[in-house]
Design an enzyme around this catalytic site. Structure first.
Site, PDB file in Angstrom:
ATOM      1  N   TYR A 147       0.845  -1.197   0.000  1.00  0.00           N
ATOM      2  CA  TYR A 147       0.000   0.000   0.000  1.00  0.00           C
ATOM      3  C   TYR A 147       0.881   1.248   0.000  1.00  0.00           C
ATOM      4  O   TYR A 147       0.715   2.143  -0.832  1.00  0.00           O
ATOM      5  CB  TYR A 147      -0.923  -0.005   1.222  1.00  0.00           C
ATOM      6  CG  TYR A 147      -1.602   1.300   1.520  1.00  0.00           C
ATOM      7  CD1 TYR A 147      -1.022   2.218   2.402  1.00  0.00           C
ATOM      8  CD2 TYR A 147      -2.821   1.631   0.941  1.00  0.00           C
ATOM      9  CE1 TYR A 147      -1.628   3.428   2.687  1.00  0.00           C
ATOM     10  CE2 TYR A 147      -3.442   2.840   1.231  1.00  0.00           C
ATOM     11  CZ  TYR A 147      -2.834   3.731   2.098  1.00  0.00           C
ATOM     12  OH  TYR A 147      -3.441   4.952   2.375  1.00  0.00           O
TER      13      TYR A 147
HETATM   14  N1  LIG Z   1      -9.482   7.450   6.133  1.00  0.00           N
HETATM   15  C1  LIG Z   1      -8.306   7.932   6.519  1.00  0.00           C
HETATM   16  O1  LIG Z   1      -8.087   8.255   7.719  1.00  0.00           O
HETATM   17  C2  LIG Z   1      -7.209   8.099   5.524  1.00  0.00           C
HETATM   18  C3  LIG Z   1      -7.463   8.050   4.162  1.00  0.00           C
HETATM   19  N2  LIG Z   1      -6.438   8.236   3.271  1.00  0.00           N
HETATM   20  C4  LIG Z   1      -6.722   8.235   1.828  1.00  0.00           C
HETATM   21  O2  LIG Z   1      -7.850   9.082   1.578  1.00  0.00           O
HETATM   22  C5  LIG Z   1      -8.667   8.523   0.531  1.00  0.00           C
HETATM   23  C6  LIG Z   1     -10.078   8.321   1.052  1.00  0.00           C
HETATM   24  O3  LIG Z   1      -9.994   7.503   2.227  1.00  0.00           O
HETATM   25  P1  LIG Z   1     -11.301   6.702   2.724  1.00  0.00           P
HETATM   26  O4  LIG Z   1     -12.498   7.529   2.517  1.00  0.00           O
HETATM   27  O5  LIG Z   1     -10.983   6.143   4.060  1.00  0.00           O
HETATM   28  O6  LIG Z   1     -11.332   5.537   1.633  1.00  0.00           O
HETATM   29  P2  LIG Z   1     -12.109   4.121   1.651  1.00  0.00           P
HETATM   30  O7  LIG Z   1     -11.197   3.086   2.223  1.00  0.00           O
HETATM   31  O8  LIG Z   1     -13.437   4.347   2.263  1.00  0.00           O
HETATM   32  O9  LIG Z   1     -12.219   3.821   0.056  1.00  0.00           O
HETATM   33  C7  LIG Z   1     -12.753   4.801  -0.790  1.00  0.00           C
HETATM   34  C8  LIG Z   1     -13.455   4.127  -1.916  1.00  0.00           C
HETATM   35  O10 LIG Z   1     -12.518   3.481  -2.807  1.00  0.00           O
HETATM   36  C9  LIG Z   1     -13.270   2.473  -3.463  1.00  0.00           C
HETATM   37  N3  LIG Z   1     -12.469   1.442  -4.098  1.00  0.00           N
HETATM   38  C10 LIG Z   1     -11.623   0.569  -3.516  1.00  0.00           C
HETATM   39  N4  LIG Z   1     -11.130  -0.285  -4.428  1.00  0.00           N
HETATM   40  C11 LIG Z   1     -11.707   0.035  -5.620  1.00  0.00           C
HETATM   41  C12 LIG Z   1     -11.634  -0.489  -6.937  1.00  0.00           C
HETATM   42  N5  LIG Z   1     -10.884  -1.546  -7.217  1.00  0.00           N
HETATM   43  N6  LIG Z   1     -12.372   0.109  -7.903  1.00  0.00           N
HETATM   44  C13 LIG Z   1     -13.149   1.183  -7.631  1.00  0.00           C
HETATM   45  N7  LIG Z   1     -13.266   1.726  -6.409  1.00  0.00           N
HETATM   46  C14 LIG Z   1     -12.556   1.145  -5.413  1.00  0.00           C
HETATM   47  C15 LIG Z   1     -14.118   1.860  -2.374  1.00  0.00           C
HETATM   48  O11 LIG Z   1     -15.253   1.239  -2.984  1.00  0.00           O
HETATM   49  P3  LIG Z   1     -16.227   0.288  -2.151  1.00  0.00           P
HETATM   50  O12 LIG Z   1     -17.196   1.231  -1.475  1.00  0.00           O
HETATM   51  O13 LIG Z   1     -16.850  -0.597  -3.174  1.00  0.00           O
HETATM   52  O14 LIG Z   1     -15.368  -0.470  -1.168  1.00  0.00           O
HETATM   53  C16 LIG Z   1     -14.453   3.045  -1.492  1.00  0.00           C
HETATM   54  O15 LIG Z   1     -15.756   3.531  -1.695  1.00  0.00           O
HETATM   55  C17 LIG Z   1      -7.967   7.234   0.113  1.00  0.00           C
HETATM   56  O16 LIG Z   1      -7.141   7.457  -1.006  1.00  0.00           O
HETATM   57  C18 LIG Z   1      -7.121   6.867   1.322  1.00  0.00           C
HETATM   58  O17 LIG Z   1      -6.000   6.066   0.995  1.00  0.00           O
HETATM   59  C19 LIG Z   1      -5.135   8.417   3.674  1.00  0.00           C
HETATM   60  C20 LIG Z   1      -4.843   8.457   5.018  1.00  0.00           C
HETATM   61  C21 LIG Z   1      -5.867   8.347   6.025  1.00  0.00           C
HETATM   62  N1  LIG Z   2      -8.287   3.525   1.473  1.00  0.00           N
HETATM   63  C1  LIG Z   2      -7.981   3.812   2.742  1.00  0.00           C
HETATM   64  N2  LIG Z   2      -6.730   4.239   3.054  1.00  0.00           N
HETATM   65  C2  LIG Z   2      -6.435   4.486   4.373  1.00  0.00           C
HETATM   66  C3  LIG Z   2      -7.391   4.340   5.374  1.00  0.00           C
HETATM   67  C4  LIG Z   2      -8.700   3.908   5.001  1.00  0.00           C
HETATM   68  O1  LIG Z   2      -9.586   3.755   5.861  1.00  0.00           O
HETATM   69  N3  LIG Z   2      -8.939   3.662   3.689  1.00  0.00           N
HETATM   70  N4  LIG Z   2      -7.097   4.617   6.683  1.00  0.00           N
HETATM   71  C5  LIG Z   2      -5.865   4.960   7.042  1.00  0.00           C
HETATM   72  C6  LIG Z   2      -5.609   5.174   8.525  1.00  0.00           C
HETATM   73  O2  LIG Z   2      -6.480   6.160   9.017  1.00  0.00           O
HETATM   74  C7  LIG Z   2      -4.198   5.596   8.889  1.00  0.00           C
HETATM   75  O3  LIG Z   2      -3.924   6.822   8.288  1.00  0.00           O
HETATM   76  C8  LIG Z   2      -4.078   5.771  10.400  1.00  0.00           C
HETATM   77  O4  LIG Z   2      -4.173   4.549  11.019  1.00  0.00           O
HETATM   78  C9  LIG Z   2      -4.765   5.092   6.069  1.00  0.00           C
HETATM   79  N5  LIG Z   2      -5.193   4.884   4.709  1.00  0.00           N
END
Ligand SMILES: NC(=O)C1=CN([C@@H]2O[C@H](COP(=O)(O)OP(=O)(O)OC[C@H]3O[C@@H](n4cnc5c(N)ncnc54)[C@H](OP(=O)(O)O)[C@@H]3O)[C@@H](O)[C@H]2O)C=CC1
Ligand SMILES: Nc1nc2c(c(=O)[nH]1)N=C([C@H](O)[C@@H](O)CO)CN2
Length: 235
Positions: A147
């Site tokens: 990742y």
């Molecule tokens: N949440 C956090 O605290 C953090 C988030 N981030 C980054 O921020 C962004 C948003 O995070 P977050 O809202 O938690 O994301 P999620 O983990 O909720 O994923 C966002 C969406 O990506 C979709 N997805 C995953 N795989 C595929 C695929 N193969 N094709 C199409 N869609 C796909 C999922 O679809 P489905 O609904 O079908 O699963 C989901 O709706 C991401 O890029 C994440 O890496 C970075 C650090 C921290």
């Molecule tokens: N696709 C996602 N990426 C990440 C997520 C997630 O929920 N979906 N969450 C994190 C964590 O919050 C991390 O930043 C702290 O533990 C990272 N990326």
């Protein structure tokens, strides 16, 4: 009125981003993989919602055709879709690595190249590509090796596309650490995670929305990363 494409916007950060832009009156195109109830909500709010599983080999090609059928210009592309998979949950390291590189690097790469003409056609002075990466680009992650490497690839694409597409198109990364927990995160994980930053809080999706608005409102920032990590690098 801006025309914005957000990938993976049917839940969590992407969904709140989508609602933010719809509330502003922007034209919004989103992709979703699972048709959560939120998709019907976004449709009712006027969003164009395109079903897209980026693990399908022709997903990008089909998405580009669909986007072009709805608009001849884009103000911004926000690459949000992501899979937070890891080695402890997926022992098939070969497919794990490929899936991580596909969703976090290959898809943004192909979409940026295919949709460049729409970004260049924007009626705004500048258009934008925003890659949502991760704090772990800076430090790596022993528990999310593939990742982190794939997000580092996405981070590098920011600099290449910024140099290629300037001055019309600005290209930047947002590198968050914890923004929002997952529902399944237990108390022990939450307590441990909060201690990783000096701010020691779960900021919520508004932190990313504010960061994206700052980038979109800039006419100068490009090839750079906005780090939203609560001072995690100082622990
Ligand atoms: N949440 C956090 O605290 C953090 C988030 N981030 C980054 O921020 C962004 C948003 O995070 P977050 O809202 O938690 O994301 P999620 O983990 O909720 O994923 C966002 C969406 O990506 C979709 N997805 C995953 N795989 C595929 C695929 N193969 N094709 C199409 N869609 C796909 C999922 O679809 P489905 O609904 O079908 O699963 C989901 O709706 C991401 O890029 C994440 O890496 C970075 C650090 C921290
Ligand atoms: N696709 C996602 N990426 C990440 C997520 C997630 O929920 N979906 N969450 C994190 C964590 O919050 C991390 O930043 C702290 O533990 C990272 N990326």
């Amino acid at each position: 009125m801006a025309t914005i494409l957000i990938t993976g916007a049917a839940q969590r950060i992407g969904l709140d981003l989508a609602k933010h832009f719809l509330n502003k009156g922007d034209k919004l195109i989103i992709t979703y993989r699972t048709k959560h109830a939120s998709v019907n909500e976004l449709l009712e709010l006027g969003a164009i919602c395109l079903s897209c599983d980026f693990e399908q080999s022709d997903a990008v090609e089909k998405l580009v055709e669909q986007v072009k059928s709805h608009t001849n210009e884009l103000s911004a592309i926000i690459h949000n879709a992501s899979s937070w998979d890891c080695e402890s949950k997926n022992p098939d390291f070969n497919s794990l690595f490929d899936n991580m590189m596909n969703i976090h690097a290959k898809v943004p790469y192909l979409l940026n190249l295919a949709l460049t003409p729409l970004l260049q056609n924007s009626s705004d002075e500048h258009s934008d590509i925003i890659h949502i990466t991760d704090y772990v680009v800076e430090k790596g992650s022993p528990k999310h090796i593939a990742y982190a490497a794939s997000k580092a690839a996405l981070d590098n694409l920011t600099r290449s596309f910024s140099a290629k597409l300037a001055p019309k198109v600005k290209v930047n990364s947002i590198a968050p650490s914890l923004i929002i927990f997952n529902d399944h995160d237990d108390d022990a994980y939450r307590a441990k995670t909060l201690k990783k930053s000096i701010m020691a809080l779960e900021p919520g999706t508004a932190e990313v929305i504010n960061g994206i608005e700052m980038i979109l409102n800039s006419n100068y920032m490009t090839g750079r990363t906005l780090q939203l990590d609560g001072g995690r690098h100082l622990k």
